[in-house]
Design an enzyme around this catalytic site. Structure first.
Site, PDB file in Angstrom:
ATOM      1  N   ASP A 111       0.809  -1.102  -0.068  1.00 23.98           N
ATOM      2  CA  ASP A 111      -0.048  -0.120   0.069  1.00 23.98           C
ATOM      3  C   ASP A 111       0.936   1.395   0.004  1.00 23.98           C
ATOM      4  OD1 ASP A 111      -2.231  -1.700   0.191  1.00 23.98           O
ATOM      5  OD2 ASP A 111      -2.936  -0.814   1.970  1.00 23.98           O
ATOM      6  N   ALA A 112       1.990   1.260   0.742  1.00 22.17           N
ATOM      7  CA  ALA A 112       2.873   2.340   0.866  1.00 22.17           C
ATOM      8  C   ALA A 112       3.337   2.744  -0.723  1.00 22.17           C
ATOM      9  CB  ALA A 112       3.864   2.192   1.851  1.00 22.17           C
TER      10      ALA A 112
ATOM     11  N   ASP B 168       3.464   0.929  -9.994  1.00 21.44           N
ATOM     12  CA  ASP B 168       2.330   0.218 -10.378  1.00 21.44           C
ATOM     13  C   ASP B 168       2.179  -1.080 -10.470  1.00 21.44           C
ATOM     14  OD1 ASP B 168      -0.638  -0.205 -10.428  1.00 21.44           O
ATOM     15  OD2 ASP B 168      -0.619   0.483 -12.604  1.00 21.44           O
TER      16      ASP B 168
ATOM     17  N   ASP C  68       3.703  -2.601  -6.822  1.00 17.83           N
ATOM     18  CA  ASP C  68       3.097  -2.850  -5.535  1.00 17.83           C
ATOM     19  C   ASP C  68       2.160  -4.337  -5.670  1.00 17.83           C
ATOM     20  OD1 ASP C  68       1.301  -2.362  -7.739  1.00 17.83           O
ATOM     21  OD2 ASP C  68       0.312  -0.721  -6.533  1.00 17.83           O
ATOM     22  N   GLY C  69       1.695  -4.804  -6.700  1.00 18.99           N
ATOM     23  CA  GLY C  69       1.045  -5.852  -6.982  1.00 18.99           C
ATOM     24  C   GLY C  69       2.147  -7.124  -6.959  1.00 18.99           C
TER      25      GLY C  69
ATOM     26  N   ARG D 285       1.776 -10.246  -4.110  1.00 15.88           N
ATOM     27  CA  ARG D 285       1.858 -11.535  -4.340  1.00 15.88           C
ATOM     28  C   ARG D 285       3.070 -12.224  -3.629  1.00 15.88           C
ATOM     29  NH1 ARG D 285      -0.361  -9.259  -8.859  1.00 15.88           N
ATOM     30  NH2 ARG D 285       1.713  -8.697 -10.035  1.00 15.88           N
TER      31      ARG D 285
ATOM     32  N   SER E  37      -5.161  -8.451  -1.674  1.00 21.08           N
ATOM     33  CA  SER E  37      -6.333  -8.301  -1.002  1.00 21.08           C
ATOM     34  C   SER E  37      -7.463  -7.604  -1.714  1.00 21.08           C
ATOM     35  CB  SER E  37      -6.015  -7.418   0.373  1.00 21.08           C
ATOM     36  OG  SER E  37      -5.687  -6.065  -0.032  1.00 21.08           O
TER      37      SER E  37
ATOM     38  N   ASP F  32      -4.726   4.481 -10.002  1.00 19.44           N
ATOM     39  CA  ASP F  32      -4.295   4.433 -11.333  1.00 19.44           C
ATOM     40  C   ASP F  32      -5.096   5.550 -12.028  1.00 19.44           C
ATOM     41  OD1 ASP F  32      -2.804   2.274 -11.038  1.00 19.44           O
ATOM     42  OD2 ASP F  32      -4.188   1.008 -12.129  1.00 19.44           O
TER      43      ASP F  32
END
Ligand SMILES: CCCCCCCC/C=C\CCCCCCCC(=O)OC[C@H](COP(=O)(O)O[C@@H]1[C@H](O)[C@H](OP(=O)(O)O)[C@@H](O)[C@H](O)[C@H]1O)OC(=O)CCCCCCC/C=C\CCCCCCCC
Ligand SMILES: Nc1ccn([C@@H]2O[C@H](COP(=O)(O)O)[C@@H](O)[C@H]2O)c(=O)n1
Ligand SMILES: [Mg+2]
Ligand SMILES: [Mg+2]
Length: 219
Positions: free
Chosen positions: A29-30, A66, A69-70, A74, A80, A91
């Site tokens: 999230d950060a 972007d 983060d994902g 993972r 989440s 985005d």
């Protein structure tokens, strides 16, 4: 297209960096929040002043967050629904800043009402293109189409052109024409993509309603 073909490559390249951030205690999230703030700063501080080279450098440094983060979520097993919501919502904020910054340039010292309007069209159509997928999925449809110009294409076309156009400020002649060309390409491409997605949702919605009459989504 880029989402399909380039994502795997960037996932491989960025995985060690994502792992490093996790080891340092940074949360996905950060990264999402800082990445968006960086893109906004690059777009809204530099673009309205016509400093497209430096604006693009700053945005490029942050926009890859972007993908990081994902990747972090993972790797850490903490993907989440909240993270998916935050990622997609921010985005939209980042994209607004990029095209808003360009529109502000043309509304001000760039002094071109048509290109200002095209930049605003890119901003609005990009948001609507993304919304078609989000809304279609929210009413239970697969929305099995991505279309010609997705977010990655919108960003790559615009940022490569903006970065190169910025070299005009360093004395490279005529190169500033790339930015208007890119804006027109993104505008037309977004319109085509919107058409592709609306047609797909129309077909999927018709099939779903025929298969289960009376169960239409109401909100
Ligand atoms: C002297 C030269 C000066 C030049 C200066 C430097 C120029 C650098 C130029 C550009 C770099 C651009 C990099 C752009 C990277 C974009 C990465 C990115 O954020 O991709 C996001 C994308 C989608 O992610 P999500 O799944 O999180 O997003 C979903 C999406 O937004 C959906 O929207 P929709 O698509 O439907 O409209 C939403 O529906 C959904 O909600 C949302 O979750 O990720 C990808 O697509 C992955 C692939 C990324 C591919 C990046 C390719 C970068 C390639 C090349 C950079 C080339 C640089 C070359 C510069 C050369 C200049 C001479
Ligand atoms: N702060 C976040 C950001 C993302 N996620 C998860 O990653 C997915 C998006 O992946 P990208 O490679 O496109 O960044 C998103 O749907 C979430 O599942 C997260 O959990 N927290
Ligand atoms: Mg992401
Ligand atoms: Mg994203």
């Amino acid at each position: 297209m880029l989402n399909k073909y380039a994502r795997a490559f960037f996932t491989r390249v960025l995985t060690p960096f994502a792992a490093f951030l996790l080891r340092r205690g940074v949360s996905p999230d950060a990264v999402t929040l800082i990445g968006t703030a960086g893109v906004m700063a690059g777009a809204l501080v530099f673009f309205p002043r016509g400093e497209f080279f430096w604006g693009t450098i700053v945005i490029t440094l942050f926009v890859f967050s972007d993908l990081v983060d994902g990747n972090m979520a993972r790797q850490a097993g903490v993907s989440s629904r909240w993270g998916a919501f935050l990622d997609s919502t921010l985005d939209r904020v980042a994209d607004s800043a990029v095209f808003g910054g360009i529109a502000l340039w043309y509304a001000g010292r760039g002094d071109d009402n048509v290109l200002c309007a095209v930049a605003i069209f890119c901003l609005a159509s990009g948001q609507v293109v993304s919304y078609t997928k989000a809304r279609g999925e929210s009413i239970g449809l697969p929305v099995a189409v991505n279309g010609l110009v997705e977010r990655a294409e919108r960003l790559v076309i615009t940022l490569v052109a903006a970065g190169l156009a910025g070299l005009h400020g360093f004395g490279v002649p005529h190169i500033d024409v790339l930015l208007p060309v890119a804006l027109w390409v993104v505008a037309v491409g977004s319109l085509v993509t919107l058409g592709q997605r609306v047609v797909t949702v129309r077909k999927e919605a018709g099939e779903a309603d025929a298969a289960a009459p009376g169960s239409e989504a109401t909100s």
